[in-house]
Design a protein around this motif. Structure first.
Motif, short mmCIF file in Angstrom:
data_model
loop_
_atom_site.label_atom_id
_atom_site.label_comp_id
_atom_site.label_asym_id
_atom_site.label_seq_id
_atom_site.Cartn_x
_atom_site.Cartn_y
_atom_site.Cartn_z
N GLU A 1 63.25 19.58 40.16
CA GLU A 1 64.29 19.70 41.40
C GLU A 1 64.83 21.10 41.87
O GLU A 1 65.10 21.71 40.65
CB GLU A 1 65.24 18.54 40.78
CG GLU A 1 64.87 17.05 41.25
CD GLU A 1 64.18 16.65 39.70
OE1 GLU A 1 64.05 17.48 38.83
OE2 GLU A 1 63.50 15.47 39.78
N ALA A 2 65.21 21.36 42.76
CA ALA A 2 65.75 22.53 43.10
C ALA A 2 67.18 22.62 42.43
O ALA A 2 67.50 23.89 42.02
CB ALA A 2 65.96 22.49 44.60
N TYR A 3 68.09 21.85 42.41
CA TYR A 3 69.38 21.79 41.72
C TYR A 3 69.22 22.33 40.27
O TYR A 3 69.94 23.12 39.71
CB TYR A 3 70.06 20.48 41.69
CG TYR A 3 69.62 19.36 41.26
CD1 TYR A 3 69.84 18.73 39.90
CD2 TYR A 3 68.84 18.52 41.91
CE1 TYR A 3 69.24 17.86 39.50
CE2 TYR A 3 68.54 17.37 41.67
CZ TYR A 3 68.72 17.00 40.33
OH TYR A 3 67.93 15.71 39.79
N TRP A 4 68.28 22.12 39.48
CA TRP A 4 68.10 22.49 38.17
C TRP A 4 67.76 23.81 38.19
O TRP A 4 68.38 24.89 37.21
CB TRP A 4 66.97 21.89 37.59
CG TRP A 4 67.24 20.12 37.06
CD1 TRP A 4 66.26 19.41 37.36
CD2 TRP A 4 68.31 19.59 36.45
NE1 TRP A 4 66.91 18.22 36.88
CE2 TRP A 4 67.90 18.29 36.39
CE3 TRP A 4 69.27 20.10 35.89
CZ2 TRP A 4 68.85 17.33 35.84
CZ3 TRP A 4 70.40 19.24 35.28
CH2 TRP A 4 70.23 17.89 35.41
N ARG A 5 66.75 24.33 39.09
CA ARG A 5 66.40 25.71 39.27
C ARG A 5 67.52 26.55 39.58
O ARG A 5 67.89 27.70 39.06
CB ARG A 5 65.20 25.87 40.33
CG ARG A 5 63.89 25.32 39.96
CD ARG A 5 62.76 25.64 40.51
NE ARG A 5 62.92 25.28 41.84
CZ ARG A 5 62.52 23.99 42.54
NH1 ARG A 5 61.95 23.18 41.64
NH2 ARG A 5 62.60 23.65 43.69
N GLN A 6 68.38 26.09 40.74
CA GLN A 6 69.42 26.75 40.85
C GLN A 6 70.39 27.02 39.84
O GLN A 6 71.02 28.31 39.66
CB GLN A 6 70.07 26.07 42.25
CG GLN A 6 69.34 26.05 43.38
CD GLN A 6 69.68 25.15 44.52
OE1 GLN A 6 70.61 24.27 44.16
NE2 GLN A 6 69.24 25.29 45.72
N ALA A 7 70.64 26.02 39.02
CA ALA A 7 71.75 26.16 37.95
C ALA A 7 71.04 27.12 37.04
O ALA A 7 71.94 27.91 36.44
CB ALA A 7 72.00 24.94 37.19
#
Length: 159
Positions: free
Chosen positions: A14-20
């Motif tokens: 998921e993109a939100y994990w990568r962004q974090a």
């Protein structure tokens, strides 16, 4: 400048994990040469046998140890030591004083880590007695490493 890496089996879907993780990677730049090394997870059938799981862990373990190279290895595992944020900061500082060229935190696959990786560790670390998804563990570890450097540098992040 200290070199710190997280060596992990599997990627972040998921993109939100990568962004974090990217946010903490950016925040860590003034403090350490930080990077995340993603290794391929071994493919297993839907209901793998214990022998298949052990073979996968052995294969992943060889990749992990190669990616860690020399330096301090800190495998994350349930039987590891729990520590608070100031203690992690002190551990990073002591490792640097002792001349550790690199500190590698290791997150295994959903089946864990092979014993050889755990034995190679100078310290085993547990985030909690609870079980977390590997993606969340990676973000939490990035945050704790950042918090540790803020503590060491008397930043305002840790209150």
């Amino acid at each position: 400048m200290q070199k710190v890496q997280i060596v992990c089996v599997g990627g972040l879907k998921e993109a939100y994990w990568r962004q974090a993780c990217a946010e903490y990677e950016k925040r860590l730049r003034p403090f350490a040469q930080f990077r995340i090394v993603e290794l391929s997870e071994s493919r297993l059938p839907e209901n793998p046998s214990p022998a298949q799981i052990e073979a996968a862990l052995q294969k992943e373990g060889k990749q992990i140890l190669a990616a860690c190279g020399s330096g301090v290895i800190v495998p994350l595992c349930i039987e590891g030591k729990e520590m608070d944020s100031p203690s992690l900061a002190a551990y990073l500082q002591k490792a640097g004083v002792r001349g550790a060229g690199r500190i590698s935190f290791v997150i295994g696959s959903s089946y864990g880590l092979v014993q050889e990786v755990k034995q190679a560790g100078q310290m085993r670390l547990s985030m909690s007695p609870m079980t977390f998804p590997h993606q969340l563990t990676r973000v939490m570890l990035c945050e704790q490493i950042y918090r540790a450097y803020e503590i060491l540098n008397h930043g305002k992040y840790h209150k």
